[in-house]
Design a protein around this motif. Structure first.
Motif, PDB file in Angstrom:
ATOM      1  N   ARG A  13       0.811  -1.219   0.000  1.00  0.00           N
ATOM      2  CA  ARG A  13       0.000   0.000   0.000  1.00  0.00           C
ATOM      3  C   ARG A  13       0.844   1.269   0.000  1.00  0.00           C
ATOM      4  O   ARG A  13       0.529   2.255   0.664  1.00  0.00           O
ATOM      5  N   VAL A  14       1.922   1.236  -0.777  1.00  0.00           N
ATOM      6  CA  VAL A  14       2.766   2.410  -0.955  1.00  0.00           C
ATOM      7  C   VAL A  14       2.052   3.326  -1.940  1.00  0.00           C
ATOM      8  O   VAL A  14       1.682   2.892  -3.032  1.00  0.00           O
ATOM      9  N   PRO A  15       1.819   4.591  -1.575  1.00  0.00           N
ATOM     10  CA  PRO A  15       1.106   5.479  -2.501  1.00  0.00           C
ATOM     11  C   PRO A  15       1.947   5.803  -3.728  1.00  0.00           C
ATOM     12  O   PRO A  15       3.171   5.884  -3.661  1.00  0.00           O
ATOM     13  N   THR A  16       1.254   5.974  -4.848  1.00  0.00           N
ATOM     14  CA  THR A  16       1.934   6.381  -6.073  1.00  0.00           C
ATOM     15  C   THR A  16       2.363   7.841  -5.922  1.00  0.00           C
ATOM     16  O   THR A  16       1.849   8.553  -5.055  1.00  0.00           O
ATOM     17  N   PRO A  17       3.286   8.314  -6.761  1.00  0.00           N
ATOM     18  CA  PRO A  17       3.710   9.712  -6.650  1.00  0.00           C
ATOM     19  C   PRO A  17       2.557  10.720  -6.770  1.00  0.00           C
ATOM     20  O   PRO A  17       2.590  11.775  -6.151  1.00  0.00           O
ATOM     21  N   SER A  18       1.522  10.370  -7.535  1.00  0.00           N
ATOM     22  CA  SER A  18       0.384  11.275  -7.674  1.00  0.00           C
ATOM     23  C   SER A  18      -0.589  11.157  -6.496  1.00  0.00           C
ATOM     24  O   SER A  18      -1.502  11.963  -6.374  1.00  0.00           O
ATOM     25  N   GLY A  19      -0.394  10.146  -5.671  1.00  0.00           N
ATOM     26  CA  GLY A  19      -1.225   9.980  -4.489  1.00  0.00           C
ATOM     27  C   GLY A  19      -2.429   9.087  -4.681  1.00  0.00           C
ATOM     28  O   GLY A  19      -3.140   8.797  -3.734  1.00  0.00           O
ATOM     29  N   GLY A  20      -2.697   8.642  -5.879  1.00  0.00           N
ATOM     30  CA  GLY A  20      -3.854   7.786  -6.109  1.00  0.00           C
ATOM     31  C   GLY A  20      -3.536   6.710  -7.114  1.00  0.00           C
ATOM     32  O   GLY A  20      -2.456   6.661  -7.678  1.00  0.00           O
ATOM     33  N   GLY A  21      -4.495   5.844  -7.329  1.00  0.00           N
ATOM     34  CA  GLY A  21      -4.302   4.793  -8.323  1.00  0.00           C
ATOM     35  C   GLY A  21      -3.433   3.663  -7.819  1.00  0.00           C
ATOM     36  O   GLY A  21      -3.157   3.541  -6.635  1.00  0.00           O
ATOM     37  N   THR A  22      -3.019   2.830  -8.752  1.00  0.00           N
ATOM     38  CA  THR A  22      -2.182   1.689  -8.406  1.00  0.00           C
ATOM     39  C   THR A  22      -0.885   1.746  -9.197  1.00  0.00           C
ATOM     40  O   THR A  22      -0.797   2.406 -10.225  1.00  0.00           O
ATOM     41  N   TRP A  23       0.100   1.047  -8.703  1.00  0.00           N
ATOM     42  CA  TRP A  23       1.401   0.969  -9.377  1.00  0.00           C
ATOM     43  C   TRP A  23       1.281   0.031 -10.569  1.00  0.00           C
ATOM     44  O   TRP A  23       0.675  -1.032 -10.486  1.00  0.00           O
ATOM     45  N   THR A  24       1.862   0.423 -11.678  1.00  0.00           N
ATOM     46  CA  THR A  24       1.952  -0.410 -12.875  1.00  0.00           C
ATOM     47  C   THR A  24       3.423  -0.521 -13.265  1.00  0.00           C
ATOM     48  O   THR A  24       4.268   0.180 -12.690  1.00  0.00           O
ATOM     49  N   ARG A  25       3.708  -1.373 -14.241  1.00  0.00           N
ATOM     50  CA  ARG A  25       5.104  -1.487 -14.693  1.00  0.00           C
ATOM     51  C   ARG A  25       5.638  -0.141 -15.174  1.00  0.00           C
ATOM     52  O   ARG A  25       6.754   0.247 -14.860  1.00  0.00           O
ATOM     53  N   SER A  26       4.809   0.582 -15.931  1.00  0.00           N
ATOM     54  CA  SER A  26       5.280   1.861 -16.466  1.00  0.00           C
ATOM     55  C   SER A  26       5.447   2.917 -15.377  1.00  0.00           C
ATOM     56  O   SER A  26       6.373   3.735 -15.447  1.00  0.00           O
ATOM     57  N   SER A  27       4.589   2.913 -14.347  1.00  0.00           N
ATOM     58  CA  SER A  27       4.762   3.893 -13.271  1.00  0.00           C
ATOM     59  C   SER A  27       6.006   3.580 -12.445  1.00  0.00           C
ATOM     60  O   SER A  27       6.702   4.488 -11.991  1.00  0.00           O
ATOM     61  N   VAL A  28       6.309   2.290 -12.285  1.00  0.00           N
ATOM     62  CA  VAL A  28       7.544   1.901 -11.590  1.00  0.00           C
ATOM     63  C   VAL A  28       8.749   2.343 -12.422  1.00  0.00           C
ATOM     64  O   VAL A  28       9.714   2.898 -11.891  1.00  0.00           O
ATOM     65  N   GLN A  29       8.685   2.107 -13.728  1.00  0.00           N
ATOM     66  CA  GLN A  29       9.793   2.497 -14.594  1.00  0.00           C
ATOM     67  C   GLN A  29      10.033   4.001 -14.520  1.00  0.00           C
ATOM     68  O   GLN A  29      11.171   4.459 -14.412  1.00  0.00           O
ATOM     69  N   HIS A  30       8.968   4.788 -14.559  1.00  0.00           N
ATOM     70  CA  HIS A  30       9.098   6.240 -14.476  1.00  0.00           C
ATOM     71  C   HIS A  30       9.702   6.656 -13.133  1.00  0.00           C
ATOM     72  O   HIS A  30      10.568   7.530 -13.072  1.00  0.00           O
ATOM     73  N   ALA A  31       9.259   6.027 -12.053  1.00  0.00           N
ATOM     74  CA  ALA A  31       9.791   6.347 -10.720  1.00  0.00           C
ATOM     75  C   ALA A  31      11.275   6.010 -10.642  1.00  0.00           C
ATOM     76  O   ALA A  31      12.058   6.771 -10.049  1.00  0.00           O
ATOM     77  N   LEU A  32      11.684   4.889 -11.245  1.00  0.00           N
ATOM     78  CA  LEU A  32      13.095   4.504 -11.224  1.00  0.00           C
ATOM     79  C   LEU A  32      13.939   5.473 -12.056  1.00  0.00           C
ATOM     80  O   LEU A  32      15.069   5.804 -11.673  1.00  0.00           O
ATOM     81  N   ILE A  33      13.405   5.956 -13.167  1.00  0.00           N
ATOM     82  CA  ILE A  33      14.119   6.937 -13.982  1.00  0.00           C
ATOM     83  C   ILE A  33      14.306   8.222 -13.187  1.00  0.00           C
ATOM     84  O   ILE A  33      15.380   8.805 -13.164  1.00  0.00           O
ATOM     85  N   ARG A  34      13.247   8.662 -12.505  1.00  0.00           N
ATOM     86  CA  ARG A  34      13.350   9.866 -11.669  1.00  0.00           C
ATOM     87  C   ARG A  34      14.355   9.661 -10.546  1.00  0.00           C
ATOM     88  O   ARG A  34      15.127  10.559 -10.224  1.00  0.00           O
ATOM     89  N   LEU A  35      14.350   8.470  -9.959  1.00  0.00           N
ATOM     90  CA  LEU A  35      15.279   8.175  -8.870  1.00  0.00           C
ATOM     91  C   LEU A  35      16.712   8.211  -9.383  1.00  0.00           C
ATOM     92  O   LEU A  35      17.587   8.799  -8.759  1.00  0.00           O
ATOM     93  N   ARG A  36      16.958   7.610 -10.539  1.00  0.00           N
ATOM     94  CA  ARG A  36      18.302   7.633 -11.128  1.00  0.00           C
ATOM     95  C   ARG A  36      18.740   9.057 -11.420  1.00  0.00           C
ATOM     96  O   ARG A  36      19.880   9.435 -11.176  1.00  0.00           O
ATOM     97  N   GLY A  37      17.821   9.855 -11.934  1.00  0.00           N
ATOM     98  CA  GLY A  37      18.131  11.245 -12.239  1.00  0.00           C
ATOM     99  C   GLY A  37      18.481  12.022 -10.997  1.00  0.00           C
ATOM    100  O   GLY A  37      19.395  12.843 -10.992  1.00  0.00           O
ATOM    101  N   ASP A  38      17.767  11.778  -9.903  1.00  0.00           N
ATOM    102  CA  ASP A  38      18.034  12.487  -8.661  1.00  0.00           C
ATOM    103  C   ASP A  38      19.389  12.086  -8.098  1.00  0.00           C
ATOM    104  O   ASP A  38      20.142  12.918  -7.613  1.00  0.00           O
TER     105      ASP A  38
END
Length: 112
Positions: A55-80
């Protein structure tokens, strides 16, 4: 428009400089958790499933995690981790370095 001393106005922000624009958003807790799971060797689908189960919230605060949302989060994490924007983006067409040597390719003509 203001700029840093010695840097022409409007040139610092595009590639690695501090310039005008929005500051980057902080990396979400979900992205950090996704990074931990990825370091364990999990696939994007497995990470999405684990984040939804935990039950980890998505960056937008709603919805569910998908493969593409995980990929986007990992790209942002790498960038940071790489220092703000990560790998430099490709330059748009027509903005190549004018000081770079031109490449001339000679194509032989076909005999008729």
């Amino acid at each position: 428009m203001t700029s840093r001393p010695g840097v022409p106005a409007g040139t610092a922000s595009r590639h690695g400089g501090a310039g005008p624009g929005r500051p980057p958003k902080p990396v979400s807790a979900g992205a950090l958790r996704a990074g931990q799971l990825r370091a364990e060797g999990r696939s994007l689908g497995e990470i999405a499933h684990a984040l939804n189960c935990e039950r980890v919230p998505t960056p937008s605060g709603g919805g569910t995690w998908t493969r593409s949302s995980v990929q986007h989060a990992l790209i942002r994490l790498r960038g940071d981790e790489a220092g703000r924007s990560g790998e430099p983006r490709a330059r748009p067409r027509g903005t190549e370095d004018p000081a770079a040597p031109a490449v001339i390719v000679k194509i032989p003509l076909m005999a008729s």
